[in-house]
Design an enzyme around this catalytic site. Sequence first.
Site, PDB file in Angstrom:
ATOM      1  CD  GLU A  94      -2.689  -1.037   2.596  1.00 10.29           C
ATOM      2  OE1 GLU A  94      -2.345  -0.285   3.523  1.00 10.29           O
ATOM      3  OE2 GLU A  94      -3.682  -1.775   2.643  1.00 10.29           O
ATOM      4  CE  LYS A  98       5.621   4.584   6.770  1.00  7.31           C
ATOM      5  NZ  LYS A  98       5.369   5.875   7.364  1.00  7.31           N
ATOM      6  NE  ARG A 146       8.164  -0.024  15.926  1.00  8.22           N
ATOM      7  CZ  ARG A 146       7.760   1.067  15.280  1.00  8.22           C
ATOM      8  NH1 ARG A 146       7.632   1.056  13.971  1.00  8.22           N
ATOM      9  NH2 ARG A 146       7.485   2.165  15.949  1.00  8.22           N
ATOM     10  CE  LYS A 153       8.857   2.195   9.775  1.00  6.11           C
ATOM     11  NZ  LYS A 153       8.770   3.382  10.588  1.00  6.11           N
TER      12      LYS A 153
HETATM   13  P1  ATP Z   1       7.140   6.583  10.566  1.00  7.73           P
HETATM   14  O1  ATP Z   1       8.062   7.353  11.442  1.00  7.73           O
HETATM   15  O2  ATP Z   1       7.825   5.860   9.473  1.00  7.73           O
HETATM   16  O3  ATP Z   1       5.933   7.335  10.131  1.00  7.73           O
HETATM   17  P2  ATP Z   1       5.884   5.406  12.776  1.00  7.73           P
HETATM   18  O4  ATP Z   1       6.853   5.061  13.829  1.00  7.73           O
HETATM   19  O5  ATP Z   1       5.022   6.592  12.938  1.00  7.73           O
HETATM   20  O6  ATP Z   1       6.641   5.428  11.409  1.00  7.73           O
HETATM   21  P3  ATP Z   1       5.291   2.914  11.768  1.00  7.73           P
HETATM   22  O7  ATP Z   1       4.477   1.846  12.321  1.00  7.73           O
HETATM   23  O8  ATP Z   1       6.722   2.672  11.771  1.00  7.73           O
HETATM   24  O9  ATP Z   1       4.931   4.193  12.570  1.00  7.73           O
HETATM   25  O10 ATP Z   1       4.815   3.222  10.298  1.00  7.73           O
HETATM   26  C1  ATP Z   1       3.489   3.146  10.054  1.00  7.73           C
HETATM   27  C2  ATP Z   1       2.914   4.538   9.959  1.00  7.73           C
HETATM   28  O11 ATP Z   1       2.760   4.880   8.598  1.00  7.73           O
HETATM   29  C3  ATP Z   1       1.520   4.545  10.523  1.00  7.73           C
HETATM   30  O12 ATP Z   1       1.556   4.953  11.853  1.00  7.73           O
HETATM   31  C4  ATP Z   1       0.754   5.498   9.645  1.00  7.73           C
HETATM   32  O13 ATP Z   1       0.737   6.779  10.232  1.00  7.73           O
HETATM   33  C5  ATP Z   1       1.556   5.598   8.381  1.00  7.73           C
HETATM   34  N1  ATP Z   1       0.888   5.040   7.197  1.00  7.73           N
HETATM   35  C6  ATP Z   1       0.767   5.657   6.007  1.00  7.73           C
HETATM   36  N2  ATP Z   1       0.162   4.890   5.111  1.00  7.73           N
HETATM   37  C7  ATP Z   1      -0.126   3.718   5.717  1.00  7.73           C
HETATM   38  C8  ATP Z   1      -0.737   2.514   5.300  1.00  7.73           C
HETATM   39  N3  ATP Z   1      -1.161   2.342   4.056  1.00  7.73           N
HETATM   40  N4  ATP Z   1      -0.855   1.537   6.217  1.00  7.73           N
HETATM   41  C9  ATP Z   1      -0.398   1.684   7.471  1.00  7.73           C
HETATM   42  N5  ATP Z   1       0.192   2.793   7.920  1.00  7.73           N
HETATM   43  C10 ATP Z   1       0.334   3.809   7.052  1.00  7.73           C
END
Ligand code: ATP
Length: 584
Positions: free
Chosen positions: A251, A253, A418, A424
């Site tokens: 998907e 991001k 996690r 990602k």
């Molecule tokens: P990052 O700093 O990379 O944004 P994070 O620590 O906030 O990461 P992660 O779980 O590492 O959180 O990355 C997932 C984040 O990406 C989610 O919290 C969400 O905000 C964002 N996101 C964007 N698109 C998507 C998607 N299609 N599915 C899930 N999460 C998504």
Amino acid sequence: MLYSAVARSYAALERITGRNEITNLLAQLLKSTPLEELPPLVYLTQGKLRPDYEGVELGLAEKLALRALASASGSEPARVYTAYVKHGDIGAAAEELLTNKGQGTLFSEALTLKRVYETLLKVARQGGSGSVEAKLRELASLLNDASPLEAKYIMRTITGELRLGVADYTVLDAAATAFLGGKDARPIIERAYNVHPDLGFVVASVASRGLAGVEEVKVEVGVPIRPMLAERLSSAQAIIEKMEGKVVAAEYKLDGERLQIHRDGDGVKLFSRRLEVVTSHYPDAVDLVREHVGAKKAILEAEVVAIDEDTGEYLPFQELMHRRRKHGIQQAMADYPVALNFFDILLAGASDLTGKPYSFRRRKLRQVVEETSRTRPVPSLSTSDPRDLEKFMEDAITDGCEGLVVKDPNSPYRAGAREFAWIKLKREYRSELTDTLDLVVIGAFHGRGRRAGSFGTFLLGTYDSARGVFTSVAKVGTGFSDEDLAKFPRLLKPYESHVRPPGVESKMVPDVWFRPHLVIEVIAAELTLSPIHTAATGRIRPESGISLRFPKFTGKIRDDKRPEDSTTVDEIVGMYQRQVKRVD
Ligand code: ATP
């Protein structure tokens, strides 16, 4: 229950470090607490008053806390300040000053847990102007009746510095030990906590109804669920290998803010990634949900993204920050319109969907979310071919996204985890050695030259979740715009501390310390071993920590993350090891 018993347990907790010992001691404390007082006890032991998602903040500024202490101990402010600096801990200062004052012949009422809790809750809820004096009166009256040991823990609690090393999971273990005779049931209790993250409620459920009590805990509209998080890998190939060649759901991001959307009829509540209520920032998103989501009762997840209204293009995350305000939201809505990209559905009608495989939830999402210029299920591609993933990644970047989140179609929604069920893949992984890191500002150094009068560099920390402390990992001075430099002192002021805050470990001594609060995003060329920084000390090499080489602020303030949500020491160790492998 008397607060003195609680204070004595805290003192005992401080003396021990072994996880088992802490759990057992806490279990005894839970057992000796009457049922109705369990929630207050649990919140207080974690230095809180209510579950995080209710947003009841105590963290009194240092200045106010010192004034309350001066008043209660009958000491001159200068004396209080000297004691504080001498001990480096407001609690120890309170203990000393009250010991010296002596309770003498003065009649004082024994403090109960209930009174301490209710007073602190009242103080925390008193907002608005003119309330400082009222807060001071309440606190001084509490401290007047407190023994030196009680005052120590009350002071640490009100300043947000009660760090007993009691992590959420330790409380869950203790509840299992106290009420279910052992830790075997921990996973069941943990599930309940992840879908209903109110520790006081979960512990009281276990105490009152045993295992059945927590098994019954359900996903509920209005109570935020701890978000499922993604692991990271650096190439499409590595991701397909990790998923064992299966078909994956890739998907876009999006670079916005994560929203957990709770809807019950016309009632819509929005929670941020850190589970705070952010409904007032996005009245337009609330309308979009009412108009374009076909389920009257539902919990959904979406990334809200700022868009250019004329072209429909996504704008960077920073644009959304204009929406984080109390006043002028109508204007901000017009200036910074948003779109909702839905990526999950956790409840629909009466059905809890968290146990269903992702492919099922995605189908449901497609059924309930209407595709408009402002709402849609996030673009997705099913494939097992790394080349398709590469291509999709290019599309995502061209469309203004950060990269991809690749999901295992068979995975349930693992609240709070996690894991590699979500991976990602970001652009940075390919040009630089590491991912961006979200780090906590723990100190700052005064600036010189153009930066005179502001801060020039910041000391950053990372969260050591096993020990519940923040360890230093980098000093960063680049990437800050003039606007940032003007803004940072203001943002950090309430967290300033004259001493190294408890729970912060750093060999480097900055000009100003800050209590862990502000999280910023940083990019770096690579991770290196460091004798100066304390992050991950001894994990790779004895006496060495890990630090960042050429760190740079990306411009993103991650106020959607609590300090405990910052990049953890374990993640940094993992990134370091993967980086070393790649260099080999
Ligand atoms: P990052 O700093 O990379 O944004 P994070 O620590 O906030 O990461 P992660 O779980 O590492 O959180 O990355 C997932 C984040 O990406 C989610 O919290 C969400 O905000 C964002 N996101 C964007 N698109 C998507 C998607 N299609 N599915 C899930 N999460 C998504």
